[in-house]
Design a protein around this motif. Structure first.
Motif, PDB file in Angstrom:
ATOM      1  N   GLN A  32       0.861  -1.187   0.000  1.00 27.80           N
ATOM      2  CA  GLN A  32       0.000   0.000   0.000  1.00 27.80           C
ATOM      3  C   GLN A  32       0.892   1.231   0.000  1.00 27.80           C
ATOM      4  N   THR A  33       0.646   2.126  -0.927  1.00 27.99           N
ATOM      5  CA  THR A  33       1.395   3.382  -0.991  1.00 27.99           C
ATOM      6  C   THR A  33       0.435   4.541  -0.722  1.00 27.99           C
ATOM      7  N   PRO A  34       0.959   5.726  -0.352  1.00 27.97           N
ATOM      8  CA  PRO A  34       0.082   6.851  -0.008  1.00 27.97           C
ATOM      9  C   PRO A  34      -0.786   7.311  -1.183  1.00 27.97           C
ATOM     10  N   THR A  35      -1.952   7.843  -0.847  1.00 29.58           N
ATOM     11  CA  THR A  35      -2.851   8.395  -1.866  1.00 29.58           C
ATOM     12  C   THR A  35      -2.241   9.627  -2.511  1.00 29.58           C
ATOM     13  N   PHE A  36      -1.427  10.379  -1.752  1.00 28.08           N
ATOM     14  CA  PHE A  36      -0.737  11.530  -2.344  1.00 28.08           C
ATOM     15  C   PHE A  36       0.748  11.438  -2.041  1.00 28.08           C
ATOM     16  N   GLU A  37       1.542  12.035  -2.929  1.00 27.64           N
ATOM     17  CA  GLU A  37       2.999  11.991  -2.839  1.00 27.64           C
ATOM     18  C   GLU A  37       3.535  13.393  -3.126  1.00 27.64           C
ATOM     19  N   TYR A  38       4.836  13.563  -2.911  1.00 27.62           N
ATOM     20  CA  TYR A  38       5.466  14.795  -3.391  1.00 27.62           C
ATOM     21  C   TYR A  38       5.341  14.859  -4.909  1.00 27.62           C
ATOM     22  N   PHE A  39       5.163  16.048  -5.416  1.00 27.74           N
ATOM     23  CA  PHE A  39       4.979  16.261  -6.850  1.00 27.74           C
ATOM     24  C   PHE A  39       6.097  15.623  -7.674  1.00 27.74           C
ATOM     25  N   ASP A  40       7.324  15.607  -7.129  1.00 30.56           N
ATOM     26  CA  ASP A  40       8.481  15.075  -7.861  1.00 30.56           C
ATOM     27  C   ASP A  40       8.305  13.614  -8.275  1.00 30.56           C
ATOM     28  N   VAL A  41       7.492  12.862  -7.536  1.00 29.72           N
ATOM     29  CA  VAL A  41       7.281  11.451  -7.875  1.00 29.72           C
ATOM     30  C   VAL A  41       6.595  11.318  -9.238  1.00 29.72           C
ATOM     31  N   PHE A  42       5.837  12.357  -9.635  1.00 32.10           N
ATOM     32  CA  PHE A  42       5.096  12.309 -10.904  1.00 32.10           C
ATOM     33  C   PHE A  42       5.576  13.374 -11.881  1.00 32.10           C
ATOM     34  N   ARG A  43       6.776  13.900 -11.670  1.00 31.70           N
ATOM     35  CA  ARG A  43       7.278  14.967 -12.535  1.00 31.70           C
ATOM     36  C   ARG A  43       7.412  14.483 -13.981  1.00 31.70           C
ATOM     37  N   LYS A  44       7.580  15.423 -14.898  1.00 34.06           N
ATOM     38  CA  LYS A  44       7.576  15.133 -16.337  1.00 34.06           C
ATOM     39  C   LYS A  44       8.589  14.064 -16.727  1.00 34.06           C
ATOM     40  N   GLU A  45       9.797  14.105 -16.138  1.00 36.42           N
ATOM     41  CA  GLU A  45      10.843  13.160 -16.515  1.00 36.42           C
ATOM     42  C   GLU A  45      10.472  11.718 -16.170  1.00 36.42           C
ATOM     43  N   ILE A  46       9.553  11.536 -15.235  1.00 36.68           N
ATOM     44  CA  ILE A  46       9.139  10.184 -14.855  1.00 36.68           C
ATOM     45  C   ILE A  46       8.394   9.520 -16.004  1.00 36.68           C
ATOM     46  N   GLY A  47       7.646  10.322 -16.769  1.00 35.15           N
ATOM     47  CA  GLY A  47       6.948   9.767 -17.928  1.00 35.15           C
ATOM     48  C   GLY A  47       5.506   9.400 -17.675  1.00 35.15           C
ATOM     49  N   THR A  48       4.913   9.952 -16.608  1.00 35.04           N
ATOM     50  CA  THR A  48       3.489   9.698 -16.358  1.00 35.04           C
ATOM     51  C   THR A  48       2.663  10.768 -17.089  1.00 35.04           C
ATOM     52  N   ILE A  49       1.520  11.185 -16.566  1.00 37.23           N
ATOM     53  CA  ILE A  49       0.630  12.084 -17.303  1.00 37.23           C
ATOM     54  C   ILE A  49       1.143  13.529 -17.274  1.00 37.23           C
ATOM     55  N   ASP A  50       0.555  14.344 -18.139  1.00 41.12           N
ATOM     56  CA  ASP A  50       0.850  15.778 -18.173  1.00 41.12           C
ATOM     57  C   ASP A  50       0.543  16.386 -16.801  1.00 41.12           C
ATOM     58  N   SER A  51       1.442  17.233 -16.294  1.00 40.86           N
ATOM     59  CA  SER A  51       1.270  17.802 -14.949  1.00 40.86           C
ATOM     60  C   SER A  51      -0.020  18.612 -14.825  1.00 40.86           C
ATOM     61  N   ARG A  52      -0.549  19.099 -15.956  1.00 41.67           N
ATOM     62  CA  ARG A  52      -1.808  19.855 -15.907  1.00 41.67           C
ATOM     63  C   ARG A  52      -2.984  18.969 -15.527  1.00 41.67           C
TER      64      ARG A  52
ATOM     65  N   GLY B 107       1.967   2.266 -25.705  1.00 39.85           N
ATOM     66  CA  GLY B 107       1.730   2.410 -24.270  1.00 39.85           C
ATOM     67  C   GLY B 107       1.258   3.799 -23.895  1.00 39.85           C
ATOM     68  N   ASN B 108       0.569   3.876 -22.754  1.00 47.38           N
ATOM     69  CA  ASN B 108       0.006   5.156 -22.302  1.00 47.38           C
ATOM     70  C   ASN B 108       1.044   6.092 -21.706  1.00 47.38           C
ATOM     71  N   TYR B 109       2.127   5.521 -21.148  1.00 45.60           N
ATOM     72  CA  TYR B 109       3.062   6.337 -20.386  1.00 45.60           C
ATOM     73  C   TYR B 109       4.454   6.318 -20.994  1.00 45.60           C
ATOM     74  N   GLY B 110       5.172   7.412 -20.777  1.00 43.31           N
ATOM     75  CA  GLY B 110       6.497   7.564 -21.350  1.00 43.31           C
ATOM     76  C   GLY B 110       7.545   6.680 -20.720  1.00 43.31           C
ATOM     77  N   TYR B 111       7.254   6.068 -19.558  1.00 46.69           N
ATOM     78  CA  TYR B 111       8.271   5.247 -18.909  1.00 46.69           C
ATOM     79  C   TYR B 111       8.338   3.823 -19.461  1.00 46.69           C
ATOM     80  N   TYR B 112       7.411   3.435 -20.363  1.00 48.70           N
ATOM     81  CA  TYR B 112       7.463   2.092 -20.926  1.00 48.70           C
ATOM     82  C   TYR B 112       8.681   1.932 -21.831  1.00 48.70           C
ATOM     83  N   THR B 113       9.328   0.756 -21.758  1.00 50.86           N
ATOM     84  CA  THR B 113      10.583   0.554 -22.491  1.00 50.86           C
ATOM     85  C   THR B 113      10.586  -0.691 -23.373  1.00 50.86           C
ATOM     86  N   GLY B 114       9.660  -1.584 -23.221  1.00 48.71           N
ATOM     87  CA  GLY B 114       9.689  -2.834 -23.981  1.00 48.71           C
ATOM     88  C   GLY B 114       8.311  -3.277 -24.383  1.00 48.71           C
TER      89      GLY B 114
END
Length: 421
Positions: free
Chosen positions: A42-62, A269-276
């Motif tokens: 189980q991980t927290p419902t909210f995290e520091y913004f850096d966990v989802f920053r642009k370089e991570i490859g998840t959704i647009d910060s907007r 894939g939906n996210y930028g972090y996918y590699t294979g």
């Protein structure tokens, strides 16, 4: 000031039998992951913004729900479970002891624009296999998805498999800027291949390369697609991607799930972090994939540890929509009612305790003086209960089967006397 007592746009209340069914589906899928050896996290419902920053490859910060804590740190509700688990693995686990098999259930939050008509809060259930870059690991994850879909009663579904490197090789051939490549990825994701050709033409990409992109819609289907894909693969990386997919397919045949497998070489894939390898599960009755997953070999290193990984998320709310529209029954705990009066309260409590000890769900309802039995029968049907025990003051019970409507009377005093003799 107007009080807003309804839910905000993009979220909803789930209750009664619908909620029971959702939890029952979650429990079945969760148990399946445990059978494969996955352990809960189980991980927290909210995290520091850096966990989802642009370089991570998840959704647009907007599209993130962002807010501040008392110290002024920017926080975000999680839009996706995988970055949170990657952060936890990097900081909490000794990844030398691999592989790690983790599973979870949790809600995610994406601030989508209203015109998309999709929920902004979704429940996801998924698995992550950390520290294993093998073809066998890829196959295990996909086989689990197929087993999970079968477990909850789906029979008409497909898991479509692609590979990031195949499409990336095509993109690299164009020599276009990252911004234009992003536009092309978006068009391909939306199956707009006319738009793809228009962008390539406007940017003076050669006809040979444009023709390779136009073959993509043909590279969708059964295992025979891989032979075609190998013939049009632009470089060694793309050829290796196709070869890996063929090996995955052969292992999936060992699992006996190959009938539910298709391939789509345009998938990225939906996210930028996918590699294979990437994959999605589709069924009818919903407008989106019910499962999304893929390999993310470089995500955890962004949090400080280098280890290959693969995972998937089942979007429970989309899955429930599909089950409902396909009229697939979900087995839920059966509720039984006991209707009592002040005089029969002690008796009612005693009966309820006895049945609960046997694992039966018993709901006690006090009868209003002027209400007839039919009122409680109707209530029971509305609550999807299966039976009603109507306690009469002469020590008889009127048993009502709420599905068939049949009734029978049990004389408790006479039965007790007979048993004592």
């Amino acid at each position: 000031m107007e009080q807003k007592l309804h839910t905000p746009e993009g979220v909803r209340d789930i209750y009664n039998s619908e909620c029971k069914k959702k939890l029952a589906v979650q429990d079945k899928l969760h148990q399946l992951l445990h059978l494969y050896g996955y352990q809960d996290i189980q991980t927290p419902t909210f995290e520091y913004f850096d966990v989802f920053r642009k370089e991570i490859g998840t959704i647009d910060s907007r599209e993130l729900y962002k807010f501040f804590d008392r110290e002024g740190n920017t926080l975000a509700l999680r839009p996706d479970m995988t970055p949170s688990i990657a952060r936890a693995v990097a900081t909490l686990f000794e990844t030398d002891r691999v592989p790690l098999r983790l599973c979870y259930v949790g809600n995610t939050f994406i601030n989508r624009t209203s015109y998309q008509g999709r929920l902004k809060e979704n429940t996801q259930l998924g698995a992550e296999l950390i520290g294993d870059d093998s073809i066998e690991a890829d196959a295990e994850m996909i086989a689990m998805v197929v087993d999970g879909m079968k477990q909850i009663g789906l029979s008409e579904f497909q898991v479509s498999i692609g590979h990031v490197d195949f499409l990336k090789s095509l993109m690299d051939e164009t020599k276009l800027s990252e911004e234009i490549k992003e536009e092309l990825y978006s068009l391909i994701l939306n199956r707009n291949f006319f738009g793809v050709d228009e962008v390539l033409t406007e940017n003076h990409v050669s006809k040979k390369i444009r023709d390779e992109f136009q073959v993509l819609p043909e590279l969708m289907g059964g295992v025979e697609v891989l032979k075609k894909a190998s013939a049009v693969a632009t470089d060694n990386k793309a050829k290796k991607a196709v070869a890996r997919m063929l090996k995955i397919y052969k292992i999936l045949a060992f699992y006996g799930v190959e009938d539910h497998i298709t391939f789509d070489m345009s998938m990225c894939g939906n996210y930028g972090y996918y590699t294979g390898v990437v994959f999605k599960a589709y069924t009818y009755g919903t407008g989106d994939a019910v499962v999304s997953g893929g390999r993310y070999d470089h995500l955890i290193e962004k949090f400080g540890k280098q280890t290959p990984s693969i995972g998937f998320a089942i979007i429970i709310d989309e899955l429930m929509s599909a089950l409902s529209r396909q009229k697939i029954a979900v087995e839920i705990e059966k509720t039984n009612l006991i209707v009592y009066t002040d005089t029969t309260l002690k008796w009612a409590v005693s009966l309820a305790k006895e049945f609960r000890l046997r694992g039966k769900c018993m709901e006690l309802i006090k009868r209003e003086e002027l209400e007839s039995k039919e009122v409680y029968v109707e209530y029971g049907r509305q609550m999807h209960a299966v039976s009603l025990m109507y306690l009469n003051e002469n020590r008889t019970i009127t048993m009502v089967n709420l599905r068939s409507g049949k009734e029978r009377v049990i004389d408790v005093a006479k039965r007790t006397k007979t048993e004592s003799n």
